[in-house]
Design a protein around this motif. Sequence first.
Motif, mmCIF file in Angstrom:
data_model
loop_
_atom_site.group_PDB
_atom_site.id
_atom_site.type_symbol
_atom_site.label_atom_id
_atom_site.label_comp_id
_atom_site.label_asym_id
_atom_site.label_seq_id
_atom_site.Cartn_x
_atom_site.Cartn_y
_atom_site.Cartn_z
ATOM 1 N N ILE A 178 0.857 -1.171 0.000
ATOM 2 C CA ILE A 178 0.000 0.000 0.000
ATOM 3 C C ILE A 178 0.900 1.229 0.000
ATOM 4 O O ILE A 178 2.099 1.131 -0.145
ATOM 5 C CB ILE A 178 -0.945 -0.002 1.216
ATOM 6 N N GLU A 179 0.274 2.442 0.229
ATOM 7 C CA GLU A 179 1.059 3.660 0.061
ATOM 8 C C GLU A 179 2.321 3.649 0.916
ATOM 9 O O GLU A 179 3.392 4.011 0.462
ATOM 10 C CB GLU A 179 0.191 4.870 0.448
ATOM 11 N N LYS A 180 2.191 3.243 2.168
ATOM 12 C CA LYS A 180 3.329 3.204 3.077
ATOM 13 C C LYS A 180 3.556 1.759 3.487
ATOM 14 O O LYS A 180 2.630 1.073 3.897
ATOM 15 C CB LYS A 180 3.039 4.076 4.303
ATOM 16 N N SER A 181 4.791 1.316 3.379
ATOM 17 C CA SER A 181 5.077 -0.078 3.687
ATOM 18 C C SER A 181 4.715 -0.374 5.133
ATOM 19 O O SER A 181 5.057 0.378 6.042
ATOM 20 C CB SER A 181 6.561 -0.383 3.467
ATOM 21 N N PRO A 182 4.018 -1.486 5.378
ATOM 22 C CA PRO A 182 3.650 -1.822 6.761
ATOM 23 C C PRO A 182 4.861 -2.256 7.565
ATOM 24 O O PRO A 182 5.839 -2.781 7.026
ATOM 25 C CB PRO A 182 2.657 -2.980 6.577
ATOM 26 N N ILE A 183 4.813 -2.022 8.867
ATOM 27 C CA ILE A 183 5.836 -2.540 9.775
ATOM 28 C C ILE A 183 5.472 -3.988 10.072
ATOM 29 O O ILE A 183 4.390 -4.282 10.582
ATOM 30 C CB ILE A 183 5.883 -1.722 11.079
ATOM 31 N N ARG A 184 6.371 -4.899 9.737
ATOM 32 C CA ARG A 184 6.111 -6.320 9.946
ATOM 33 C C ARG A 184 6.471 -6.692 11.389
ATOM 34 O O ARG A 184 7.628 -6.587 11.800
ATOM 35 C CB ARG A 184 6.911 -7.162 8.952
ATOM 36 N N VAL A 185 5.450 -7.108 12.134
ATOM 37 C CA VAL A 185 5.610 -7.424 13.555
ATOM 38 C C VAL A 185 5.242 -8.885 13.779
ATOM 39 O O VAL A 185 4.087 -9.277 13.593
ATOM 40 C CB VAL A 185 4.727 -6.522 14.436
ATOM 41 N N SER A 186 6.217 -9.694 14.167
ATOM 42 C CA SER A 186 5.963 -11.104 14.477
ATOM 43 C C SER A 186 5.818 -11.275 15.983
ATOM 44 O O SER A 186 6.595 -10.717 16.760
ATOM 45 C CB SER A 186 7.115 -11.988 13.988
ATOM 46 N N VAL A 187 4.804 -12.037 16.370
ATOM 47 C CA VAL A 187 4.614 -12.371 17.786
ATOM 48 C C VAL A 187 5.222 -13.755 17.991
ATOM 49 O O VAL A 187 4.740 -14.755 17.463
ATOM 50 C CB VAL A 187 3.123 -12.363 18.167
ATOM 51 N N CYS A 268 10.121 -7.994 16.438
ATOM 52 C CA CYS A 268 9.580 -9.219 17.029
ATOM 53 C C CYS A 268 9.125 -8.914 18.454
ATOM 54 O O CYS A 268 9.892 -8.365 19.258
ATOM 55 C CB CYS A 268 10.618 -10.331 17.046
ATOM 56 N N VAL A 269 7.879 -9.262 18.738
ATOM 57 C CA VAL A 269 7.381 -9.181 20.108
ATOM 58 C C VAL A 269 7.594 -10.550 20.737
ATOM 59 O O VAL A 269 6.942 -11.519 20.354
ATOM 60 C CB VAL A 269 5.887 -8.787 20.151
ATOM 61 N N LEU A 270 8.527 -10.630 21.674
ATOM 62 C CA LEU A 270 8.768 -11.890 22.372
ATOM 63 C C LEU A 270 7.801 -11.960 23.539
ATOM 64 O O LEU A 270 7.926 -11.231 24.518
ATOM 65 C CB LEU A 270 10.218 -11.967 22.862
ATOM 66 N N LEU A 271 6.817 -12.835 23.429
ATOM 67 C CA LEU A 271 5.778 -12.959 24.441
ATOM 68 C C LEU A 271 6.200 -13.992 25.478
ATOM 69 O O LEU A 271 6.467 -15.148 25.139
ATOM 70 C CB LEU A 271 4.455 -13.360 23.784
ATOM 71 N N ILE A 272 6.259 -13.560 26.726
ATOM 72 C CA ILE A 272 6.572 -14.467 27.820
ATOM 73 C C ILE A 272 5.383 -14.535 28.768
ATOM 74 O O ILE A 272 4.539 -13.633 28.797
ATOM 75 C CB ILE A 272 7.840 -14.018 28.582
ATOM 76 N N ASP A 273 5.301 -15.611 29.520
ATOM 77 C CA ASP A 273 4.234 -15.778 30.500
ATOM 78 C C ASP A 273 4.717 -15.180 31.819
ATOM 79 O O ASP A 273 5.544 -15.767 32.515
ATOM 80 C CB ASP A 273 3.911 -17.267 30.664
ATOM 81 N N SER A 274 4.216 -13.994 32.162
ATOM 82 C CA SER A 274 4.706 -13.306 33.358
ATOM 83 C C SER A 274 4.246 -13.960 34.644
ATOM 84 O O SER A 274 4.767 -13.648 35.717
ATOM 85 C CB SER A 274 4.264 -11.835 33.333
ATOM 86 N N SER A 275 3.260 -14.881 34.554
ATOM 87 C CA SER A 275 2.813 -15.583 35.751
ATOM 88 C C SER A 275 3.764 -16.720 36.120
ATOM 89 O O SER A 275 3.601 -17.359 37.161
ATOM 90 C CB SER A 275 1.391 -16.135 35.553
ATOM 91 N N GLN A 276 4.744 -16.989 35.232
ATOM 92 C CA GLN A 276 5.751 -18.005 35.493
ATOM 93 C C GLN A 276 7.137 -17.357 35.440
ATOM 94 O O GLN A 276 7.291 -16.229 34.985
ATOM 95 C CB GLN A 276 5.663 -19.130 34.452
ATOM 96 N N ASN A 277 8.137 -18.094 35.892
ATOM 97 C CA ASN A 277 9.506 -17.597 35.789
ATOM 98 C C ASN A 277 9.943 -17.595 34.328
ATOM 99 O O ASN A 277 9.464 -18.392 33.517
ATOM 100 C CB ASN A 277 10.454 -18.477 36.604
ATOM 101 N N ILE A 278 10.854 -16.692 33.975
ATOM 102 C CA ILE A 278 11.388 -16.665 32.621
ATOM 103 C C ILE A 278 12.113 -17.977 32.355
ATOM 104 O O ILE A 278 12.989 -18.393 33.110
ATOM 105 C CB ILE A 278 12.338 -15.475 32.426
ATOM 106 N N ASP A 279 11.727 -18.631 31.278
ATOM 107 C CA ASP A 279 12.301 -19.930 30.933
ATOM 108 C C ASP A 279 13.581 -19.734 30.119
ATOM 109 O O ASP A 279 13.769 -18.705 29.455
ATOM 110 C CB ASP A 279 11.275 -20.729 30.113
#
Length: 449
Positions: A178-187, A268-279
Motif C-alpha cells: 500500500i502507500e506506506k510499507s507496513p511494519i512487519r511485527v511477528s509475535v 519481534c514481540v517476544l511474548l513471555i508468561d509473566s505468571s511463570q519464571n522466565i524460561d
Amino acid sequence: MLKVVLVGRPNVGKSTLFNRLVDSQKAIVNDQPGVTRDRKYGQGKLANLEFTLIDTAGIDDSLKGITETKIREQCQIAIDDANVIFFVIDGREGVLPIEKTFAMNLKKQNKPIVVLINKSEGLKGLIGLSESASLGFDDVIPISAEHGEGLPDLYDVLKSNLDNNNIKIKKNEICSNIEKSPIRVSVIGRPNTGKSTLVNSIISENRLVTGSDAGITRDSIEIEWKYKNQTFCLIDTAGLRRKSKIIKILEKHMVSDTLKSIKFSDICVLLIDSSQNIDKQDLTIARMIIGEGRGIVIGANKWDKVTDQNSTKNAIINQLGISLSQIKKIPIVFLSGLHNKGIEKLFDKIIHVNNKLSSRTTTGKLNRWLSTIKENNPPPLYKGKQNNIRYITQVNVRPPTFALFMSSPDDLPNSYKRFLLASIMKSFDLLGVPVRVMFRKGNNPYVKK
C-alpha cells in the motif's frame, strides 16, 4: 479484488494448491491431516489474473471439542467472505459421504462453486472425476496441485468471475503493498504464552483459533492492522519449544516457518508468561531474534494473573538485563492479551524501536564522537605499539551497522570492542535495539591518496 476460498477434507491438497497459486511456501504442507487450522490469506496469481486466496482447515465432522468448533467457525467465516468457492477433493479416493453432506451445505451459499479434483494425474485420479457428478455441481476441473496440471481451465473459471470494479478488499486480510510499507511485527514465544489471543485482542476479532492446549497455531498467519495512521503486518507464529523436544516432522516445519517469520520481520514481540519464571527457552528465542538483527520488544503477557506485580516486574527486568546484556534496556511491556490491557503501550514501543532501527548518524558526528573516545579512553597498546583507530562511518540501517577502520583490528581486545559498542548505543540513542560494529583494517576510505 476477487476472493477465492479453498475448502475440502483434510489432506486433499488445499495447502499445496495455495502455495502454487500464491507462488510461495506460505502454507505448511505435511502428510498428516489437519495441519492447517487458521485462515491463511495470500495474493494469488494465475497468468494475468490476481485475486485474494484463502486457505482453510479441512472439514471433519468426527472432530469434537472447543478447538475443533473454533476451527469450523474460521472455515465458515472464510466461506462467507469469499466470492468464489473451490471445493477440493482427492481424485484418488473419490467422493466420500462427508463431502456429499458438505456439498449440500455449500449450495446454500448461492455463490459460484468449482469442484477441483486434485491428484488427478494417472489412472487412479479418474476415480474422483467419475464420481464428481454425485455432488451436483456444473464446474468440475481435474487438476494436480503438485504438478501444476489443470491450471488453464482454472484460469477460465476465474476470469469469468473476476470484476475488480465491484469487488473491494477489506482490511485485516492480508499484508499487501500500500502507500506506506507496513511494519512487519511477528509475535514470537514458547507454546501457550497467549500469542494468538493477543493478536485477536489487537484486531478486536476472533481471527485466530485459540485454546488452552499448547501448539494450536501451526502456520504463520499474517494480518493487516492500523494504529495511529501506521499500518502493521501482524504475524502470529507457532510456539518454539526446545530443540531437543522437537522430533516430529510437522513440528520441524512449524519451527522452520516461525524462524522464517523472524527473518522477514522488522520487529519481534517476544511474548513471555509473566505468571511463570522466565524460561531458558525464552532467552534462547530472544538471542535468536537479536542475532537476526531484528528489533525486539518483550511482552510480559498474562499480567492479570500476577499477584505481587512489583516484585515480579523487578525480577523480570533484572533477569533480562543480566541474561541479555548485549542489548541494554530492552523495552518491556506488561500486558494482558485476554483482557486487552497494555496494547497501546506495546505498539508505542514498537513504533519507537522501529524508528531507532532506521536511524542514521552522519559521518561527521560519528568521527567527532570517535575523537572524544580516543582522547578520554584510548585503545590499549599491543606489544608496546599504539593501535590507531582512524575512522568510523555508518554503513547500514535495520539494524544500525557501523564500520570502524584501524591499524590492527585483530589485536584490539574484546573488552574494548564491547566498550565501543556500548558507547555508540548510549551516545546515539540506540539502547534497546541490536547494533553491529565491523572492525576493519585500513585507512580512512574517504581520504584521497
